[in-house]
Structures are given as C-alpha cells and as structure tokens.
Design a protein around this motif. Structure first.
Motif, short mmCIF file in Angstrom:
data_model
loop_
_atom_site.label_atom_id
_atom_site.label_comp_id
_atom_site.label_asym_id
_atom_site.label_seq_id
_atom_site.Cartn_x
_atom_site.Cartn_y
_atom_site.Cartn_z
N ALA A 57 0.83 -1.21 0.00
CA ALA A 57 0.00 0.00 0.00
C ALA A 57 0.87 1.26 0.00
O ALA A 57 0.54 2.25 -0.67
CB ALA A 57 -0.93 -0.01 1.22
N LEU A 60 2.10 2.11 -3.35
CA LEU A 60 1.01 2.55 -4.23
C LEU A 60 0.56 3.97 -3.90
O LEU A 60 0.30 4.78 -4.80
CB LEU A 60 -0.19 1.59 -4.09
N VAL A 245 7.98 3.29 -9.88
CA VAL A 245 6.87 2.66 -9.15
C VAL A 245 6.70 1.20 -9.56
O VAL A 245 6.56 0.30 -8.71
CB VAL A 245 5.57 3.45 -9.35
N LEU A 249 6.99 -2.26 -7.15
CA LEU A 249 5.83 -3.11 -6.89
C LEU A 249 6.00 -4.52 -7.46
O LEU A 249 5.59 -5.50 -6.83
CB LEU A 249 4.57 -2.46 -7.46
#
Length: 476
Positions: A57, A60, A245, A249
C-alpha cells in the motif's frame, strides 16, 4: 504531466556551451531512476517493519502523495530556471539569497549522506558471498576503492555517466523480471493481505518508503546540461515516475506472494535470499551482481547532482569561484572532490542511521521548495514557464498539503539523536553563509557571478557580476 510549451525566453543561448548540453531523454530517464531508486534494493525493510499489506500500500499511495507532486514541481521550476543551481536558484528567486544558500547547504549535505548509503548497500549484498566485507579493514578498503572508481566516472562527464546508467539499469532490472516470472506458479495472493497494526515500526516503515520515493528534484541541478530542457525534463520525469513505481511493486508482489512470510528476514539484502529460494543459486548471484551495479549507478547519479549543484552555486556567487571550475571533460572538478570526501567520511554509519539523517535534512529543504513554488506562482505569474503544472495557485497549495503533512510525520518520528545531529548541521549552514560573506569582503577567496546567467530578480552574491570562467584557468 500537464501543459507543456516549448518557448523559453529566460535563459540566453550562451548560458552554457552547446558542446556541454549533451544529455538527451533516454540517459536522463535513467539518471532520474538512479537518483530516486536504482531498483528495489533497500525496500526490504518496509516489509520487515510493517508487513506485506502496508508495504504494498505504501508503494502505491506514497507516489501519489509525494513523488508526483515533487516531480511536477521539478518539471515546472526546472524548466523555468534551466541551470545547474537547480532548487538553490528557485529558493533564491522566491525567498532571497540567504535562504537559497540554506537550501543548497541542506540539500548538498543530504545528498552526500544519501550517497554514503550506496557503498553500505553494495557491501551488504556481497558480504554473504565474501564474509570478510562485513567489517574491519577489508570493508574500509572496499569502500575507498569503490568510491575512487565511481568518482573517476563522474570526472569523465555526464555523457559517460548517462550511458553507464542505461547499461546498469537494464542489467539491474532483468533479474527481478525473471524472478517474477519464476514466482508466478507459487503466488498466493492472500499473503499480500497480511497485516498486524499492533506490530509496526512506523519510524522505519515511513523512512524506508520516503527514502525510496524522494529526490525527484535532484535532476534539477543538471538542468544546465540537458538538451532542450523545456521538452526533455518533463517527459523524462513522467517516464521515470512510472519506471520507479513499477520497479518497486513488481518484485515486492513476487517476493511477498511466493514465499511464506518471515518478517525478521526482510531487511536490506534479502532479495538475494529470495532469489535463491525461488530460482536457485544462479539467480541469487545475478541479483547480487545487479545490486552491486545498481549501487554503482545510484552513486554516480547522486554525485553528479551534488557536484553540479556546487558548480551552479558558485556560478551564482554563493560559493568561491573555484567551485565553478570545470575539468577538460566539462565536469565540476572541485565539486566532485568535495562530494567524494563527504561520502568517505560518512560511509561508516549504519544503513538505518544514514536513511534517517538524510531524510531529516531533506525534509527541511523540501519545505523551502514548496514555499518557493507557491511564491513564484503568486509573485511571477506571467514569467515564462516552458512547462506549467495544470493547476491554479489554490490548486497548487492543495496539492502540497499531503506531502507537507508527510514531512511533519517523518520529522516527528525521528529519534532524538538524529534530530540533534541534523539540527546541528542546519545550524552550521545558518552561520556559514554570513561567514562566506566576510571571507569575500576580506578578499581571502574570490567570488564571481557568471554574467551569462539570466537575472532572477535578486542579488544572489555580494558583488557585481563577473564571469566566473575568467577566474580560473582551464584545467589540463
């Protein structure tokens, strides 16, 4: 990322030799990637501190709260002032030369502290294969040798650094792509949802997230070396945000979803162990090699930013003129040597201590940047902006509320030791700027403003403009 105009009238064509503006969009994307990230190495502590759900999380949500606003500010102000002073010039134009110097001091010191991390991470990944690198003289000599080699790369120029960053970036990302493919049959999505709010080290968690998602503004200190910055810089920042990003992830989802959770194992260097569990020793060695090369890329990118910042400050008369001297390769020779010396002095600190200290200083610098961004919108609404964030002044203020709140939280969670050391470093800068003014008036050192740079509306130096290039003879 918003509205983009190619017109820019603020910087004369002669502000920097055309031969030195060689950084195009692809090398620039990888330079930003390495100044911010360099790959997932170092994100493991987020899982160890808070578990998979909060870690996922965090990577994100935090890019929306922090990375995108910082990248947008960098795109607007970096194209508005395309010179190597970067954020120092932004703050000087909005708040005056005193605070511009404080911004330069805090950001340079934060950058040098940050760069001291990379030899630490490099050796942490290799010590499982070479235990002697865990401490003592072998580790000290390894840090010295690594710093010397990477400093030489910076000396050779940004063109070399940029293309080295591309090669290293591709090599560093590939093993995680392979690891993700291998992990697919073993993925258990329920493992991503594990959370224990009663067992979270919030300080380590937030510092790890923050460290891995900041420094988007560092590329601004290379703006004077970028080919067509009005177009190139905003596009490069957009591509780099996506790259970073996804690069976090993808391996985070693979590692936490394919292997049963043991939070005690999740610390810096653990991705190599995960690679061995998923693919065998060959994949572990590949990840370790990628980690080593990734840290090389982060080191050279950060040192480029730090050293060109010192050159830009000297060209604005904030530092002695010898900082503006370029080598025969066009690189800031004195700035490189100063930055390398700082790295060597700080490399004995632990990973967690370095991250906390540089985050603390970085936060203060970002508050000055936020203030400068808003004030320049209010005071100079019609100034040429090749790229403009597509928000009005009120919208810009609203955009900055969440990252400002995050800064307050990061500062509040700092340990007393980190806070005292960092505030001491800030206090040094408050005294250093007037001290340099006294040194200039006494004539002990020469200061000069590069006359080719555009007027930013404030007297940055304490003297009449003169060409800094005339102060030093060409380097051999």
């Amino acid at each position: 990322m918003g509205e983009c105009s190619t017109e820019y009238r603020g910087l004369p064509d002669g502000a920097a030799p055309a031969s030195l503006r060689k950084v195009s969009i692809v090398p620039l994307v990888f330079l930003i990637f390495y100044e911010v990230s360099g790959g997932p190495f170092g994100i493991e502590d987020s899982v160890g501190a808070a578990g998979p759900l909060l870690a996922i999380a965090g990577f994100l949500v935090l890019p929306i709260i922090w990375s995108i606003p910082e990248a947008l500010i960098t795109a607007e102000l970096g194209t508005m002032f395309p010179e190597n002073g970067g954020y120092v010039v932004w703050v000087s134009a909005a708040l005056g030369p005193y605070w511009g110097f404080q911004q330069g001091w805090m950001k340079w010191l934060s950058g040098v502290i940050d760069n001291a991390l990379y030899p630490v991470l490099f050796l942490d990944y290799l010590k499982s294969a070479v235990p002697a690198l865990g401490g003592g003289p072998p580790r000290a000599f390894a840090v010295l040798g690594l710093t010397a080699v990477l400093t030489l790369l910076n000396y050779r120029g940004l063109t070399v650094v940029g293309w080295v960053a591309i090669c290293l970036g591709v090599f560093s990302v590939l093993p995680f792509f392979v690891m993700g493919l291998i992990s697919l049959p073993k993925l258990r999505p329920a493992r991503w949802l594990v959370v224990d709010l009663h067992n979270v080290d919030w300080n380590l968690y937030l510092n790890t997230l923050f460290w891995n998602l900041n420094y988007w503004d560092s590329i601004s200190t290379l703006s004077g070396e970028v080919d067509n910055p009005g177009k190139t810089l905003p596009k490069a920042l957009l591509y780099a945000v996506i790259f970073v990003v996804v690069g976090y992830l993808y391996p985070l989802l693979a590692g936490t979803g394919a292997v049963p959770l043991d939070r005690l194992n999740w610390s810096d260097g653990y991705f190599a162990d995960l690679a061995k569990l998923l693919g065998g020793a060959w994949l572990m060695w590949w990840v370790q090699a990628a980690a080593a090369l990734s840290n090389m890329g982060m080191f050279v990118a950060e040192m480029s930013s730090d050293s060109y910042q010192l050159l830009g400050m000297a060209e604005r008369g904030m530092l002695p003129a010898f900082f503006a001297r370029r080598s025969r390769h066009g690189t800031p020779l004195v700035g490189i040597l100063f930055s390398a010396s700082g790295v060597l002095l700080l490399s004995s600190m632990s990973f967690q201590e370095i991250v906390a200290a540089e985050n603390f200083l970085y936060c203060f610098g970002m508050l000055l940047e936020f203030a400068a961004f808003v004030l320049l919108r209010v005071r100079r609404p019609d100034a040429p902006r090749p790229y403009r964030v597509p928000l009005g002044t009120a919208g810009c203020v609203a955009m900055l509320v969440p990252p400002t709140a995050l800064i307050v939280v990061v500062l509040a969670l700092s340990t007393l030791k980190v806070a005292l050391v960092s505030l001491g470093a800030v206090a040094v800068g408050l005294v250093l700027q007037p001290l340099l003014g006294i040194i200039e008036k006494k004539g002990w050192l020469r200061f000069a403003v590069n006359e080719d740079l555009p007027d930013i509306g404030v007297g940055v130096g304490h003297h009449a403009p003169a060409s800094a290039a005339d102060d030093e003879p060409p380097a051999p």
